[in-house]
Motif scaffolding. Structure first.
Motif, mmCIF file in Angstrom:
data_model
loop_
_atom_site.group_PDB
_atom_site.id
_atom_site.type_symbol
_atom_site.label_atom_id
_atom_site.label_comp_id
_atom_site.label_asym_id
_atom_site.label_seq_id
_atom_site.Cartn_x
_atom_site.Cartn_y
_atom_site.Cartn_z
ATOM 1 N N ARG A 40 7.091 7.645 -3.765
ATOM 2 C CA ARG A 40 5.952 6.789 -3.421
ATOM 3 C C ARG A 40 5.114 7.575 -2.411
ATOM 4 N NH1 ARG A 40 8.317 3.080 -0.408
ATOM 5 N NH2 ARG A 40 7.334 3.755 1.513
ATOM 6 N N THR A 41 3.852 7.840 -2.747
ATOM 7 C CA THR A 41 2.957 8.624 -1.896
ATOM 8 C C THR A 41 1.879 7.707 -1.331
ATOM 9 O OG1 THR A 41 3.367 10.609 -3.208
ATOM 10 C CG2 THR A 41 1.387 10.601 -1.844
ATOM 11 N N GLU A 42 1.643 7.831 -0.022
ATOM 12 C CA GLU A 42 0.611 7.053 0.657
ATOM 13 C C GLU A 42 -0.185 7.961 1.581
ATOM 14 O OE1 GLU A 42 2.647 2.766 1.379
ATOM 15 O OE2 GLU A 42 3.498 4.433 2.509
ATOM 16 N N ASN A 43 -1.354 7.493 1.990
ATOM 17 C CA ASN A 43 -2.192 8.191 2.956
ATOM 18 C C ASN A 43 -2.510 7.210 4.082
ATOM 19 O OD1 ASN A 43 -4.077 9.654 4.398
ATOM 20 N ND2 ASN A 43 -5.704 9.367 2.904
ATOM 21 N N HIS A 44 -2.033 7.516 5.269
ATOM 22 C CA HIS A 44 -2.259 6.641 6.419
ATOM 23 C C HIS A 44 -3.478 7.047 7.230
ATOM 24 C CE1 HIS A 44 1.418 4.489 5.608
ATOM 25 N NE2 HIS A 44 1.995 5.661 5.384
ATOM 26 N N LEU A 92 -6.407 8.589 -2.854
ATOM 27 C CA LEU A 92 -5.644 7.825 -1.869
ATOM 28 C C LEU A 92 -6.561 7.435 -0.718
ATOM 29 C CD1 LEU A 92 -2.399 9.971 -1.786
ATOM 30 C CD2 LEU A 92 -2.558 7.603 -2.520
ATOM 31 N N GLY A 109 -3.665 3.394 3.950
ATOM 32 C CA GLY A 109 -2.271 3.238 3.559
ATOM 33 C C GLY A 109 -2.003 2.035 2.674
ATOM 34 N N GLU A 124 -3.011 1.630 -0.383
ATOM 35 C CA GLU A 124 -2.731 2.084 -1.746
ATOM 36 C C GLU A 124 -1.518 3.004 -1.720
ATOM 37 O OE1 GLU A 124 -6.818 2.690 -4.113
ATOM 38 O OE2 GLU A 124 -6.384 4.195 -2.607
ATOM 39 N N GLU A 125 -0.780 2.984 -2.782
ATOM 40 C CA GLU A 125 0.300 3.950 -2.939
ATOM 41 C C GLU A 125 0.284 4.433 -4.376
ATOM 42 O OE1 GLU A 125 4.149 1.245 -3.916
ATOM 43 O OE2 GLU A 125 3.607 1.436 -1.817
#
Length: 169
Positions: free
Chosen positions: A64-68, A111, A115, A117-118
């Motif tokens: 699972r990839t996210e951008n914070h 992304l 955060g 969206e994942e």
């Protein structure tokens, strides 16, 4: 001071003036570098979390990839490397490719920075043999040139013994 010089090419256009991609704290106001040559690299905080499961010659990898944030990213290339060679001709998701005998690369969609969206990646890999264990490394190969001041949450190494258990990262 480290400066990266790049040239931008467009369709049918000669190389444009070089730009310098530097972190904001690297270019003091009195540096003498003309402002038109300074491009501040965006900042993001990519994170990968998931699990690895080894069963015989099968290796399940979920990411699972996210951008914070704080900047949006057009996409990320996730790299999955194994300590045991992969079988050739893997059946991979549409946005993935096998780079070599040990590496699979997968591209995510955009992304957003908050955060919310994942992007999920589901790999069912076949190994060249039936090992007792495999080390799997998951990291970010490319993030659009953004600066990530917290790379610890997107660079993982997991030992997965052949116990049919999920090993979380």
């Amino acid at each position: 001071m480290v400066l990266a010089e790049t040239a931008v090419l467009g369709a049918g256009v000669a190389a444009a003036a070089p730009t310098m991609a530097v972190a904001p704290s690297v270019v003091p106001e009195a540096s003498g570098i003309p402002e038109r040559f300074v491009a501040i690299a965006p900042e993001a905080d990519v994170s990968h979390h998931g699990y690895v499961l080894l069963r015989g010659a099968g290796l399940r990898v979920r990411v699972r990839t996210e951008n914070h944030g704080p900047s949006n990213l057009a996409g990320v290339t996730v790299r999955v490397r194994t300590s045991v060679a992969l079988a050739w001709r893997q059946k991979l998701p549409q946005n993935c490719l096998q780079a070599d005998r040990w590496t699979v690369l997968c591209r995510t969609d955009e992304l957003r920075a908050d955060g919310a969206e994942e992007r999920r990646l589901a790999l069912e890999l076949r190994l060249a043999g039936r090992p007792d264990e495999v080390v799997v490394r998951v990291d970010t190969l490319w993030n659009g040139g953004a600066t990530d001041r917290n790379p610890r949450n997107d660079d993982h190494e997991v030992l997965a013994p052949a116990t049919r258990d999920e090993y979380v990262f």
